[in-house]
Design a protein around this motif. Structure first.
Motif, PDB file in Angstrom:
ATOM      1  N   CYS A 188      41.289 -14.335  63.629  1.00 27.94           N
ATOM      2  CA  CYS A 188      40.785 -15.120  64.746  1.00 27.94           C
ATOM      3  C   CYS A 188      39.328 -15.513  64.506  1.00 27.94           C
ATOM      4  CB  CYS A 188      40.901 -14.318  66.050  1.00 27.94           C
ATOM      5  SG  CYS A 188      42.607 -13.822  66.393  1.00 27.94           S
TER       6      CYS A 188
ATOM      7  N   ASN B  92      38.460 -10.945  65.149  1.00 26.52           N
ATOM      8  CA  ASN B  92      39.509 -10.023  65.572  1.00 26.52           C
ATOM      9  C   ASN B  92      40.845 -10.491  65.030  1.00 26.52           C
ATOM     10  OD1 ASN B  92      40.951  -8.053  66.893  1.00 26.52           O
ATOM     11  ND2 ASN B  92      40.983  -9.137  68.840  1.00 26.52           N
TER      12      ASN B  92
ATOM     13  N   GLY C  62      44.789 -10.521  65.105  1.00 25.45           N
ATOM     14  CA  GLY C  62      45.856 -10.207  66.038  1.00 25.45           C
ATOM     15  C   GLY C  62      47.148 -10.852  65.604  1.00 25.45           C
TER      16      GLY C  62
ATOM     17  N   ASN D 120      50.279 -13.165  66.539  1.00 21.85           N
ATOM     18  CA  ASN D 120      50.580 -14.175  67.534  1.00 21.85           C
ATOM     19  C   ASN D 120      51.966 -13.973  68.117  1.00 21.85           C
ATOM     20  OD1 ASN D 120      50.271 -16.417  69.108  1.00 21.85           O
ATOM     21  ND2 ASN D 120      50.606 -17.901  67.478  1.00 21.85           N
TER      22      ASN D 120
ATOM     23  N   LYS E 247      45.985  -6.931  75.882  1.00 23.81           N
ATOM     24  CA  LYS E 247      46.144  -7.814  74.734  1.00 23.81           C
ATOM     25  C   LYS E 247      44.891  -7.758  73.865  1.00 23.81           C
ATOM     26  CE  LYS E 247      48.173 -11.706  74.620  1.00 23.81           C
ATOM     27  NZ  LYS E 247      49.340 -11.295  73.805  1.00 23.81           N
ATOM     28  N   ASP E 248      45.116  -7.937  72.564  1.00 20.25           N
ATOM     29  CA  ASP E 248      44.016  -8.074  71.601  1.00 20.25           C
ATOM     30  C   ASP E 248      43.018  -6.913  71.674  1.00 20.25           C
ATOM     31  OD1 ASP E 248      45.148 -10.521  70.834  1.00 20.25           O
ATOM     32  OD2 ASP E 248      44.027 -11.600  72.389  1.00 20.25           O
TER      33      ASP E 248
ATOM     34  N   ARG F  73      40.784  -3.924  70.439  1.00 18.53           N
ATOM     35  CA  ARG F  73      40.098  -3.667  69.170  1.00 18.53           C
ATOM     36  C   ARG F  73      39.173  -2.473  69.330  1.00 18.53           C
ATOM     37  NH1 ARG F  73      35.866  -6.867  65.428  1.00 18.53           N
ATOM     38  NH2 ARG F  73      37.039  -6.795  63.481  1.00 18.53           N
TER      39      ARG F  73
ATOM     40  N   ASP G 202      42.363  -3.119  64.608  1.00 26.36           N
ATOM     41  CA  ASP G 202      42.904  -4.131  65.513  1.00 26.36           C
ATOM     42  C   ASP G 202      44.214  -3.613  66.098  1.00 26.36           C
ATOM     43  OD1 ASP G 202      40.854  -6.096  64.985  1.00 26.36           O
ATOM     44  OD2 ASP G 202      41.760  -6.319  63.016  1.00 26.36           O
TER      45      ASP G 202
ATOM     46  N   GLY H 204      45.837  -4.721  69.022  1.00 31.49           N
ATOM     47  CA  GLY H 204      46.750  -5.731  69.565  1.00 31.49           C
ATOM     48  C   GLY H 204      47.183  -5.427  70.979  1.00 31.49           C
ATOM     49  N   ASP H 205      48.475  -5.628  71.267  1.00 30.43           N
ATOM     50  CA  ASP H 205      49.005  -5.467  72.622  1.00 30.43           C
ATOM     51  C   ASP H 205      49.412  -4.019  72.885  1.00 30.43           C
ATOM     52  OD1 ASP H 205      48.690  -8.164  72.585  1.00 30.43           O
ATOM     53  OD2 ASP H 205      50.822  -8.659  72.725  1.00 30.43           O
TER      54      ASP H 205
ATOM     55  N   TYR I 158      39.165  -5.334  74.995  1.00 32.36           N
ATOM     56  CA  TYR I 158      40.511  -5.887  75.073  1.00 32.36           C
ATOM     57  C   TYR I 158      40.567  -6.929  76.186  1.00 32.36           C
ATOM     58  CZ  TYR I 158      40.987  -2.696  79.068  1.00 32.36           C
ATOM     59  OH  TYR I 158      40.804  -2.036  80.260  1.00 32.36           O
TER      60      TYR I 158
END
Length: 694
Positions: free
Chosen positions: A380, A384, A386, A388, A442-443, A445, A479, A481-482, A515
């Protein structure tokens, strides 16, 4: 004669198992890419087991008498719709069966018997002979000419060919989203639960004048529970959550014919019924080629009705082109005009890809070339990394390509599940969907920084999560993520502890976490967490942290699985079994095992199961490989996967389950067994709280 007919009906019912909603509308379905709305099922080449046949036949008999098999809507008397009963005794709405006949279908959608006469909508020539197939109009006159006309089926050569509607080249026909979730006020945001960050050192104190290398620190994350926060139980119907875009890519090759396809349809029916009105679903089916059965649409009552029609229209035939099916599923995600906060692809296959060959002429799925950019991990703009669109892959039976499916899921950030028994397809889907319907973060870190000039980070143990470590060892990042509601993540950091001359405590690390909240759409930056260790002159008794020891056991078991798989693929099953035995001995002597830690006990049972599945090369090929890969996927992502026969009561199946997964699993098992008391609910095996060392 009556007994033979009952046996025939029971056999037919065992191959038709659909999850039917009640839809009070007569609107026509949307463009479905040329697939008929009839529920055509290929007969099973071999009879189903007696227990399964009894269960499915009872379920079907309860619903088929009250439901039109074509539109799946209610077919009770008194609702103002005519009912047509064919010569084979199966009944349908009159307007549904006449529409089905216009498509060229001349067989019963249920039993596939050929009809000598078919219903005709509208007036006919007076001189045309009519048969005596029964029509049962409800609230209509028996003399109504529109409702009593039948015509003989013309010869096959006279029938007009059926031409499927061409697929669009761009899948930008996704149904528009509702008004986006509005951000809550700052005062409300202040009361929202946030990600919990805890840290543990392997021991609480290190002698002041000693230095330690490979000192382990545990960073523990736990996602917030349901936003409603009412008790420990997660309720998908009452909990605010982020809507989902879901694309299912389903194998309908010839090997799926019969009971497999029937149970897959039932599982898809369960998924459809448990999606919310803001969730969107698209369905891709593949055999020799791939086709989109259903565009990305919201699962309102009518959307569910159309989706069920699309799923129940498929017939198993042809080869297995996994690559084309997955490309088309990814294209649906790429081309959509709008996106829900959560997006995912579910891929199920029971065979090897027979259309993607490597340079040696072998049929082998080239997973590294398979996935488009939308389903790969990408960098990204803010640094970061992630995922998709993760692909959650399900390998079904003994003949699927476990290596390729596992690789696809790893590349995309999804999980790989091994479905050994066809009867648990729905449970496997339920567990996966239960997680997707509860994403709260989401996302995410995590950033780790050294706060001592003499402290150097040596390594990060983060499984499959992308992580970076600075060349000087002064900082690193993971990282994440979700995260699903109540989901936990544990990461191990290895560093050195220097000698301390002046202070009673040595500061080691600082941990930061940021996040995105999927409901409020705001970025959350948590307060820094500082990690240190006490430095007395002498340590009389070294107390090892059970939390850290538990996670070291998990990482060690996962590393052993990698070694075992490599040895087995080289044909050295003896070395693979020896590696498993050695790992089990090490685990049994650990602090957490001696304290009765449930994770450690589950790991030992899992390694033992892998050992048993390596008794011979044939057994490894049939189930051992897939079992190991599903275990690797589960531990490397710290997320629940289906493994083998997930109906058993062992703790292996319940690893990493969240409350939302448990709820969907319980619903699935209750629906299959006919009631909520049919089976004991599945519960997570290890909560965050653990036994403390004495």
């Amino acid at each position: 004669m009556g007994t033979k007919w009952r046996k025939l009906k029971s056999t037919l019912a065992s191959n038709l198992c659909v999850y039917v909603p009640t839809v009070e509308t007569e609107d026509s379905p949307p463009h479905s890419d040329g697939f008929s709305g009839a529920a055509l099922l290929s007969p099973s080449p071999s009879p189903a087991p007696a227990s399964l046949r009894l269960r499915l036949s009872r379920s079907f008999n309860r619903s088929s008498k009250k439901t039109c098999t074509i539109c799946l809507a209610s077919m009770k008397r008194g609702e103002g719709q005519a009912i047509f009963t064919a010569e084979c005794s199966h009944s349908f709405h009159f307007h549904c069966i006449t529409s089905n006949m216009k498509r060229g279908n001349q067989i019963c959608p249920v039993c596939r018997s050929k009809w000598k006469e078919v219903p005709l909508q509208g007036p006919t020539n007076p001189g045309q002979p009519l048969g005596r197939t029964r029509i049962n109009p409800v609230n209509w006159s028996h003399d109504n000419s529109v409702m009593t006309l039948l015509r003989p089926i013309p010869p096959r050569h006279a029938a007009a060919p059926i031409r499927p509607t061409p697929e669009p080249t761009v899948f930008n026909d996704d149904e528009p989203l509702d008004v986006k979730l509005t951000n809550k006020t700052s005062s409300e945001n202040a009361n929202l639960k946030r990600v919990l960050v805890k840290t543990y050192t392997e021991v609480q104190a290190v002698p002041r004048f000693s230095s330690v290398n490979d000192f382990t620190v545990l960073i523990h994350l736990k996602a917030p529970a349901s936003v409603s926060g009412v008790g420990p139980t997660f309720n998908l119907n009452r909990t605010p959550r982020a809507p989902v875009d879901l694309v299912t890519v389903l194998d309908i090759s010839g090997s799926m014919a019969g009971t497999k396809l029937a149970l897959l349809k039932r599982a898809m029916g369960f998924v459809i019924q448990n999606l919310g009105s803001a969730d969107r679903l698209a369905v891709i089916a593949f055999s020799s080629t791939a086709r989109r059965l259903f565009p990305l649409r919201k699962m309102t009552d009518m959307g569910k009705h159309w989706a069920l029609q699309a799923v129940n229209s498929v017939v198993a035939s042809g080869g297995t082109n996994i690559a084309e099916g997955l490309r088309k599923g990814a294209k649906v995600m790429e081309d959509r005009r709008e996106s829900n906060p959560v997006g995912s692809i579910i891929l199920l296959s029971d065979g090897q890809d027979t259309y993607t060959a490597n340079g040696n002429g072998k049929n082998e799925l080239k997973h590294e070339l398979l996935l488009p950019q939308s389903t790969r991990s990408k960098q990204c703009d803010d640094g970061n990394s992630g995922v998709n669109v993760p692909v959650h892959a399900f390998g079904f039976g003994a003949d699927h390509d476990a290596c390729s499916l596992h690789s696809v899921s790893e590349i995309s950030g999804g999980t790989f599940s091994f479905i050994e028994t066809e009867s648990v397809i729905q449970d496997a889907f339920a567990q996966c969907i239960g997680g997707l319907l509860s994403v709260v973060v989401k996302d995410a870190r995590v950033v780790i920084e050294s706060v001592n000039t003499n402290v150097v980070i040596e390594s990060l143990k983060a499984g499959s999560y992308k992580n970076q470590l600075a060349a000087d060892g002064k900082s690193g990042s993971i990282d994440v993520g979700d995260l699903y509601a109540d989901e936990e993540r544990d990461f191990l950091v290895s560093l050195n502890v220097p000698k301390e001359l002046t202070f009673n405590e040595t500061r080691l690390l600082q941990v930061k976490c940021r996040y995105a909240d999927v409901l409020t759409e705001e970025m959350v930056n948590l307060e820094c967490v500082n990690i240190g260790v006490k430095r007395p002159e002498n340590v009389s008794e070294e107390v090892v942290s059970v939390e850290v020891d538990r996670q070291k056991n998990r990482v060690q078991a996962a590393e052993a699985m990698v070694q075992v798989r490599a040895a087995a693929e080289e044909g050295d099953l003896a070395r693979a079994v020896s590696t498993l035995e050695k790992c089990r001995r090490v685990l049994s002597g650990s602090v957490s095992a001696k304290s009765g830690d449930r994770l450690c006990l589950a790991l030992d049972a899992e390694l033992k199961e892998m050992q048993e599945r390596m008794a011979s090369r044939q057994m490894y090929e049939a189930s051992g490989r897939a079992y190991i890969l599903s275990g690797l996927s589960s531990h490397s992502w710290q997320r629940a996967t289906a493994r083998g026969d997930s109906t058993d009561s062992s703790s292996l199946v319940q690893a990493y389950q969240t409350p939302s997964m448990v709820e969907l699993l319980t619903r699935s098992q209750a629906s299959l067994l006919g009631g909520p008391s049919g089976q004991r609910p599945v519960r997570p095996i290890w909560p965050f709280a653990s036994p403390k060392p004495r």
